[in-house]
Design an enzyme around this catalytic site. Structure first.
Site, PDB file in Angstrom:
ATOM      1  N   ASP A  54       0.807  -1.221   0.000  1.00 13.63           N
ATOM      2  CA  ASP A  54       0.000   0.000   0.000  1.00 13.63           C
ATOM      3  C   ASP A  54       0.842   1.274   0.000  1.00 13.63           C
ATOM      4  O   ASP A  54       1.799   1.397   0.775  1.00 13.63           O
ATOM      5  CB  ASP A  54      -0.887   0.060   1.242  1.00 13.63           C
ATOM      6  CG  ASP A  54      -1.755  -1.154   1.437  1.00 13.63           C
ATOM      7  OD1 ASP A  54      -1.642  -2.103   0.654  1.00 13.63           O
ATOM      8  OD2 ASP A  54      -2.537  -1.160   2.406  1.00 13.63           O
ATOM      9  N   GLU A 234     -11.051  -1.730   3.452  1.00  9.26           N
ATOM     10  CA  GLU A 234      -9.764  -1.214   3.897  1.00  9.26           C
ATOM     11  C   GLU A 234      -9.504   0.154   3.272  1.00  9.26           C
ATOM     12  O   GLU A 234     -10.204   0.596   2.371  1.00  9.26           O
ATOM     13  CB  GLU A 234      -8.636  -2.167   3.487  1.00  9.26           C
ATOM     14  CG  GLU A 234      -8.775  -3.582   4.011  1.00  9.26           C
ATOM     15  CD  GLU A 234      -7.600  -4.453   3.610  1.00  9.26           C
ATOM     16  OE1 GLU A 234      -6.802  -4.787   4.493  1.00  9.26           O
ATOM     17  OE2 GLU A 234      -7.485  -4.791   2.408  1.00  9.26           O
TER      18      GLU A 234
END
Length: 596
Positions: A54, A234
Site C-alpha cells: 500500500d 480497507e
C-alpha cells in the site's frame, strides 16, 4: 521549468549536499539488488529491492514530495511481522531518492508490524502520521508519530510517543479488523476527524473519530458508511472535489455550494477499489451518496480502476492545486518469481483526479510531469483508415517504454452488436473474456496491441467494442491479457468496464496507454474508465517488443489522431553515481519555491 531565483538555487545546492552526504540514503545496490531485468519498470515507483504494497501518507511539505509505503526490508515477500514504512522523497513526482525507513516495528504498540495509515500537516507545519500498529498481542491499534525535525526537507526522523496507541481496539471489533486511518480533516467545529476501517458486529464499517489535539480520539456513534454484504473494507479515503473545474481541494474543504465529497473504499473480498460521489455533513459526520440507487454494498459502486489496482491513496498537492492518486499494483506471477527477482510490487503512475461534469464520476489522468520524460515521437497519424482485420505497426518508438495517445472515429454505429438480455451487460469483465480481441465484432474490437512479439504470439490487447441494447449504445473497454505471455503460472485475465459516456453523440473515443515493461495503464474516454495490468511476456528476454493499432470489427474505423513517444528512464530509488553511492546529479530534488 521556471527560472529559479538566487535564494532557491542556494537552497537547491544545500539540499543536494544533504542528499549526497546523508547516511539515510540507501547505498548503491549490487547488480542482483537492482534486478536490472526486462520486467523492472523505468518510471513507476518501486523500491530498489524487496516487497512493497500500500502507498501510505503521500504529501507535499517544505518544497518536497514524500511517499511512504508498506515495505518489508528483509524479503520480496509479504510478512505480517516485518512491515515497515518505506520512505522516499522527490522534487517532481518522477525521480525519487530512498531514505531509511520512517517507521519500524520496535515498540509494544507496533511490535508485529507498522501497517497502513496516512499523513496530515498540523498547524505550525508539523507533519503527523497516523498508522495501524500490530501490537504485542497481535491486535490492531491506531498510533501517531510526529516529524522529529519539521524543518528538515527530507523528514528523515520520526518520533513515536510512548503514550501510543491513541486509539485502542474497540470492544465490538475483532482484533484483526481495525485498521488504515485516513488523512485527517478539520471540521467547522475545530475538531479533527479521521476515518478508520473496521468490522463491527460482522458489518463492514467506516468509523469516524474526532479529536481536539490529535492525541485523544472519540468515536462517532454512527459510522460514515456500513455494508453488511461487502466483507472487510480497507484504506478509506474521504476527500472533497470541486463541482466545476479540475482544481483540487484541501482535504478539510467543506461548504454548502461548489463542493462534493468522494468516499473511496478498498474491498478485501474482490481486491478492488470502489468509490461514490456524494455530500458530506460534518455536523453529523454523515455521507449521502449522489447515486443512492447503487445501494449500501460498495461493490455496486463505481470502480476506480477495472484492472489490477488496490489500496489507493490520494493527497492534495498544494504546489499545483490538484488531487493526486497513488495505488498498489501487485505482481501477477508467482512468489517464486518474486524471490528470484528480489522485488515485488509497484505503484501506479500518479494520477490527477477531478469530478466529471455529470457530477457522478471521477476523471483520472496521468500527471503532467510525465511529458518531461517524452523523447522520440513516432510519426503523427491523422485520418488513417483501419479496415476489417487491419493490424498496423507503430514504428519509431521503444514499445516497452512508451506513452501512446490515440483518438478513434467511428463512422457508423449501425453494425453494433445487439444484446437482448440485459444481464449480459452486468459483468463487463466476463464480457471482455467472451468477446476478446480475436473475436470478430460489429463496431470493434479496435484499439492497441502492446508489449507484442513480432509474430504476435504474445500481445496485450487494449480495445473498445460497442454494444446496442434496445435503442442505447454501450461502450466496453477491455484489457485482454490472455495472450500477454506464453509463460505458465501467470495470471492472465481479461479486464473490462463500460465507459460512462454517450458514444452516439460524437462517435469518437480516446485512448491513452502508458507502457512500462511489466505495467500497462490505460485511460479510456478522457479518463472515464481506467485499467491497470501487469504483463510478463517471454519474448522480452531475447527480442524487442512491438506496438500495433488494430481493428477486428466488421466496420472500418478511423484513427483521427495518434501520437506515441519514447519515455526516458526516471531515477527511482535505485541510487546511482560513484562507488560511494552518491545521488546522481540528474536527480532533481530541489525545493520548488519560487522568488520574484
Amino acid at each position: 521549468m521556471a527560472r529559479l531565483g538566487l535564494a532557491v538555487c542556494a537552497a537547491s545546492f544545500h539540499l543536494f549536499l544533504l542528499l549526497a552526504s546523508t547516511s539515510s540514503l540507501r547505498r548503491a545496490p549490487t547488480e542482483a539488488d537492482t534486478a536490472n531485468h526486462a520486467r523492472r519498470t523505468a518510471y513507476h515507483f518501486q523500491p530498489a529491492k524487496n516487497w512493497q504494497n500500500d502507498p501510505n501518507g503521500p504529501m507535499y511539505h517544505n518544497g518536497m514530495y514524500h511517499l511512504f509505503y508498506q515495505y518489508n526490508p528483509h524479503s520480496a515477500l509479504w510478512d505480517i511481522g516485518n512491515l515497515s514504512w518505506g520512505h522516499s522523497v522527490s522534487g517532481d513526482l518522477l525521480n525519487w531518492a530512498a531514505l531509511d525507513t520512517a517507521l519500524d516495528p520496535t515498540s509494544p504498540f507496533d511490535a508485529n508490524g507498522c501497517w497502513s495509515g496516512s499523513a496530515t500537516i498540523l498547524p505550525g507545519a508539523l507533519p503527523a502520521i497516523l498508522y495501524t500498529g500490530i501490537d504485542a498481542s497481535k491486535e490492531q491499534v491506531q498510533n501517531v508519530a510526529f516529524a522529529k525535525n519539521p524543518s528538515d526537507p527530507l523528514l528523515r526522523e520520526w518520533e513515536k510517543p510512548a503514550y501510543n496507541p491513541v486509539i485502542a481496539l474497540p470492544a465490538d471489533v475483532p482484533g484483526d479488523k481495525f485498521r488504515d486511518p485516513s488523512t485527517a480533516w478539520l471540521g467547522r467545529d475545530g475538531l479533527w476527524r479521521i476515518a478508520v476501517s473496521a468490522e463491527v458486529d460482522g458489518v463492514a464499517s467506516t468509523l469516524v473519530y474526532r479529536s481536539k489535539d490529535f492525541v485523544r480520539w472519540e468515536r462517532n456513534a454512527a459510522p460514515l458508511h456500513a455494508s453488511r454484504a461487502a466483507g472487510m473494507v480497507e484504506c478509506p479515503d474521504l476527500f472533497p472535489v470541486a463541482e466545476r473545474g479540475e482544481d483540487g481541494l484541501d482535504t478539510s474543504a467543506n461548504g454548502a455550494g461548489g463542493v462534493r465529497h468522494v468516499l473511496k473504499l478498498s474491498v478485501m473480498d474482490t481486491l478492488q477499489d470502489y468509490y461514490m460521489v456524494g455530500t458530506y455533513d460534518d455536523a453529523a459526520d454523515a455521507f449521502s451518496p449522489a447515486e443512492p440507487e447503487r445501494g449500501d454494498d460498495c461493490r455496486s459502486w463505481r470502480r476506480l480502476d477495472y484492472g489490477h489496482l488496490y489500496a489507493s491513496k490520494s493527497f492534495f498537492d498544494v504546489r499545483k492545486n490538484r488531487r493526486v492518486l497513488w495505488a498498489w499494483a501487485n505482481e501477477s506471477d508467482s512468489q517464486a518469481d518474486d524471490v528470484a527477482r528480489g522485488w515485488s510490487g509497484v505503484q501506479t503512475f500518479p494520477r490527477k483526479m477531478w469530478l466529471a461534469k455529470d457530477g457522478k464520476q471521477l476523471l483520472q489522468w496521468p500527471i503532467e510531469e510525465i511529458e518531461t520524460l517524452r523523447r522520440k515521437r513516432a510519426g503523427l497519424w491523422r485520418g488513417t483508415r483501419l479496415g476489417v482485420g487491419a493490424v498496423q505497426e507503430i514504428v519509431g518508438v521503444a514499445s516497452s517504454q512508451a506513452d501512446v495517445e490515440v483518438v478513434f472515429k467511428i463512422p457508423s454505429l449501425e453494425e453494433a452488436e445487439r444484446v437482448d438480455d440485459p444481464n449480459r451487460l452486468l459483468d463487463p469483465q466476463k464480457l471482455c473474456g467472451e468477446k476478446g480481441a480475436a473475436v470478430r465484432g460489429g463496431v470493434g474490437p479496435f484499439g492497441l496491441l502492446v508489449m507484442a512479439s513480432g509474430d504476435l504470439h504474445e500481445h496485450t490487447a487494449v480495445f473498445f467494442r460497442v454494444f446496442r441494447h434496445h435503442d442505447k449504445y454501450k461502450l466496453l473497454m477491455c484489457t485482454d491479457l490472455t495472450k500477454s505471455s506464453t509463460r505458465a503460472g501467470v495470471y492472465k485475465p481479461a479486464y473490462g468496464g463500460f465507459v460512462d459516456m454517450d458514444i452516439d453523440d460524437h462517435k469518437t473515443i480516446s485512448l491513452r496507454t502508458l507502457i512500462d515493461h511489466s505495467v500497462v495503464e490505460s485511460f479510456g474516454g478522457g479518463g472515464r474508465a481506467c485499467i491497470t495490468a501487469r504483463v510478463y511476456p517471454e519474448h522480452v528476454a531475447t527480442s524487442s517488443s512491438h506496438l500495433y493499432v488494430f481493428n477486428n470489427g466488421s466496420d472500418a474505423v478511423k484513427v483521427a489522431k495518434l501520437e506515441a513517444w519514447d519515455l526516458a528512464t526516471a531515477t527511482v530509488n535505485v541510487v546511482v553515481g560513484d562507488h560511494h553511492g552518491l545521488v546522481a546529479p540528474a536527480l532533481e530534488l530541489e525545493p520548488t519555491r519560487t522568488t520574484q
